[in-house]
Design a protein around this motif. Sequence first.
Motif, PDB file in Angstrom:
ATOM      1  N   SER A 181       0.794  -1.181   0.014  1.00 15.21           N
ATOM      2  CA  SER A 181      -0.034   0.219   0.136  1.00 15.21           C
ATOM      3  C   SER A 181       0.765   1.159  -0.058  1.00 15.21           C
ATOM      4  N   ILE A 182       0.295   2.282  -0.443  1.00 15.63           N
ATOM      5  CA  ILE A 182       1.088   3.519  -0.481  1.00 15.63           C
ATOM      6  C   ILE A 182       0.740   4.417   0.867  1.00 15.63           C
ATOM      7  N   VAL A 183       1.823   4.592   1.590  1.00 13.23           N
ATOM      8  CA  VAL A 183       1.710   5.195   2.846  1.00 13.23           C
ATOM      9  C   VAL A 183       2.481   6.675   3.007  1.00 13.23           C
ATOM     10  N   LYS A 184       2.020   7.430   3.923  1.00 10.86           N
ATOM     11  CA  LYS A 184       2.681   8.777   3.952  1.00 10.86           C
ATOM     12  C   LYS A 184       2.813   9.024   5.657  1.00 10.86           C
ATOM     13  N   SER A 185       3.630   9.866   6.176  1.00  6.37           N
ATOM     14  CA  SER A 185       3.736  10.371   7.416  1.00  6.37           C
ATOM     15  C   SER A 185       2.710  11.238   7.957  1.00  6.37           C
ATOM     16  N   PRO A 186       2.021  10.679   9.159  1.00  2.29           N
ATOM     17  CA  PRO A 186       2.393   9.575   9.977  1.00  2.29           C
ATOM     18  C   PRO A 186       1.756   8.334   9.263  1.00  2.29           C
ATOM     19  N   VAL A 187       2.222   6.957   9.458  1.00  2.00           N
ATOM     20  CA  VAL A 187       1.764   5.979   8.907  1.00  2.00           C
ATOM     21  C   VAL A 187       0.865   5.226  10.256  1.00  2.00           C
ATOM     22  N   LEU A 188      -0.150   4.639   9.804  1.00  2.00           N
ATOM     23  CA  LEU A 188      -1.238   4.094  10.671  1.00  2.00           C
ATOM     24  C   LEU A 188      -0.588   2.675  10.959  1.00  2.00           C
ATOM     25  N   LEU A 189      -0.601   2.315  12.336  1.00  6.20           N
ATOM     26  CA  LEU A 189      -0.349   0.997  12.633  1.00  6.20           C
ATOM     27  C   LEU A 189      -1.275   0.272  13.400  1.00  6.20           C
ATOM     28  N   GLN A 190      -1.921  -0.869  12.619  1.00  9.65           N
ATOM     29  CA  GLN A 190      -2.908  -1.590  13.471  1.00  9.65           C
ATOM     30  C   GLN A 190      -2.732  -2.913  13.093  1.00  9.65           C
ATOM     31  N   GLY A 191      -3.335  -3.828  14.091  1.00  7.28           N
ATOM     32  CA  GLY A 191      -3.267  -4.955  14.218  1.00  7.28           C
ATOM     33  C   GLY A 191      -3.272  -5.960  15.527  1.00  7.28           C
ATOM     34  N   SER A 192      -2.778  -7.074  15.413  1.00  7.71           N
ATOM     35  CA  SER A 192      -2.968  -7.688  16.934  1.00  7.71           C
ATOM     36  C   SER A 192      -1.475  -8.557  16.925  1.00  7.71           C
ATOM     37  N   SER A 193      -1.053  -8.633  18.470  1.00  7.14           N
ATOM     38  CA  SER A 193       0.192  -9.270  18.663  1.00  7.14           C
ATOM     39  C   SER A 193       0.274  -9.986  19.915  1.00  7.14           C
ATOM     40  N   THR A 194       1.402 -10.441  20.363  1.00  9.09           N
ATOM     41  CA  THR A 194       1.618 -10.895  21.593  1.00  9.09           C
ATOM     42  C   THR A 194       3.184 -10.868  21.874  1.00  9.09           C
ATOM     43  N   ALA A 195       3.717 -10.283  22.958  1.00 13.50           N
ATOM     44  CA  ALA A 195       5.092 -10.086  23.066  1.00 13.50           C
ATOM     45  C   ALA A 195       5.392  -9.839  24.383  1.00 13.50           C
ATOM     46  N   PHE A 196       6.623  -9.875  25.015  1.00 18.45           N
ATOM     47  CA  PHE A 196       7.096  -9.674  26.259  1.00 18.45           C
ATOM     48  C   PHE A 196       6.481  -8.295  26.779  1.00 18.45           C
ATOM     49  N   GLU A 197       5.770  -8.256  27.910  1.00 19.92           N
ATOM     50  CA  GLU A 197       5.407  -6.962  28.474  1.00 19.92           C
ATOM     51  C   GLU A 197       4.593  -6.123  27.205  1.00 19.92           C
ATOM     52  N   GLY A 198       4.154  -6.946  26.135  1.00 20.92           N
ATOM     53  CA  GLY A 198       3.215  -6.449  25.116  1.00 20.92           C
ATOM     54  C   GLY A 198       3.890  -5.475  24.072  1.00 20.92           C
ATOM     55  N   THR A 199       5.226  -5.270  24.195  1.00 23.12           N
ATOM     56  CA  THR A 199       6.055  -4.345  23.321  1.00 23.12           C
ATOM     57  C   THR A 199       6.380  -4.696  21.891  1.00 23.12           C
ATOM     58  N   VAL A 200       6.154  -4.203  21.048  1.00 24.17           N
ATOM     59  CA  VAL A 200       6.437  -4.560  19.626  1.00 24.17           C
ATOM     60  C   VAL A 200       6.911  -3.576  18.863  1.00 24.17           C
ATOM     61  N   ASP A 201       8.543  -3.653  18.753  1.00 22.33           N
ATOM     62  CA  ASP A 201       9.220  -2.472  18.042  1.00 22.33           C
ATOM     63  C   ASP A 201       8.951  -2.353  16.679  1.00 22.33           C
ATOM     64  N   VAL A 202       8.679  -1.280  16.257  1.00 23.44           N
ATOM     65  CA  VAL A 202       8.485  -0.785  14.928  1.00 23.44           C
ATOM     66  C   VAL A 202       9.478   0.249  14.149  1.00 23.44           C
ATOM     67  N   ALA A 203       9.797  -0.165  12.798  1.00 25.04           N
ATOM     68  CA  ALA A 203      10.850   0.770  12.259  1.00 25.04           C
ATOM     69  C   ALA A 203      10.134   0.839  10.780  1.00 25.04           C
ATOM     70  N   VAL A 204      10.217   2.181  10.189  1.00 23.93           N
ATOM     71  CA  VAL A 204       9.892   2.211   9.067  1.00 23.93           C
ATOM     72  C   VAL A 204      11.110   2.466   8.164  1.00 23.93           C
ATOM     73  N   ARG A 205      11.423   1.488   7.123  1.00 29.02           N
ATOM     74  CA  ARG A 205      12.534   1.497   6.364  1.00 29.02           C
ATOM     75  C   ARG A 205      12.182   1.629   5.033  1.00 29.02           C
ATOM     76  N   SER A 206      13.472   2.620   4.506  1.00 25.36           N
ATOM     77  CA  SER A 206      13.308   2.447   2.758  1.00 25.36           C
ATOM     78  C   SER A 206      14.170   1.295   2.481  1.00 25.36           C
TER      79      SER A 206
END
Length: 268
Positions: A181-206
């Motif tokens: 999909s085509i995104v622009k800043s700020p990008v919307l981040l939605q979904g579901s996950s499970t992780a230690f202390e609930g934290t999922v790291d996110v990186a926007v990369r070229s």
Amino acid sequence: MAYHRRLGLRLWQLERRVFCEHGTAKARTPVLGGVYYVVLITRSMSMASRKSLVCMMLLLLLASSCGDKSATSSTSPPSSTSPTTVPATAGVVWPAADGSVPYADPVEAAAGFATEFIGFTEPLVGEFQRGDSRSGEVEIRPTATGPVTTVLLRQVANDDSWWVLGAVTDAISPTAPARDSIVKSPVLLQGSSTAFEGTVDVAVRSRSTARPLAEGFVTGGSMGEVGPFDSTLEFANSATPDGAIVFSTSSMEDGRVWEATVVAVRFS
């Protein structure tokens, strides 16, 4: 004699007219009428006059070649060059778009992507598992008992090279942004996950080995319980038109990358 002179001149004029209009493919060179005219008219001329007339006729014959040249140039086929085939790399996240050589081996492509793009440290790389004739996947683990990150690969160019389309893991399931999909800043981040202390790291990369355009995190479920996340992340301008959003978790022991889901995107 005057009649024959006029006849020869008229014959030469008609031949030259047809020649200049249609070229050598449809008419003879206008020599016959000219020669006939010269032979008749020079009988009553002095030697000097004959030489002058012959020179004039030669000049006229040279000028008549214009029809042949114009016909040749107008029928010459236009030059053309074969189009260069450009690989259709839309939706690709690896290899980098900075001149990197594509991979001939899908396992090497997956390993390079895992370490240089996602950030795994000495991961265990599985065997290539073929899907169809031009696609497949490779499993990546941080340790022998760690979770699986599946790298998706495909031959998208007109050769046998392998390209990475993204990666998936069971613990992180983003719904936004959608793949390619085509995104622009700020990008919307939605979904579901499970992780230690609930934290999922996110990186926007070229699509490069440069530093991320932005880094942040989202919070979903924890300790094996899946929960939703919903956030946004601002990022800098990209040097490449395409890239990816990298969702990853870290090891509780040493902080190394544990698993990841990578979504290919395009920047507006």
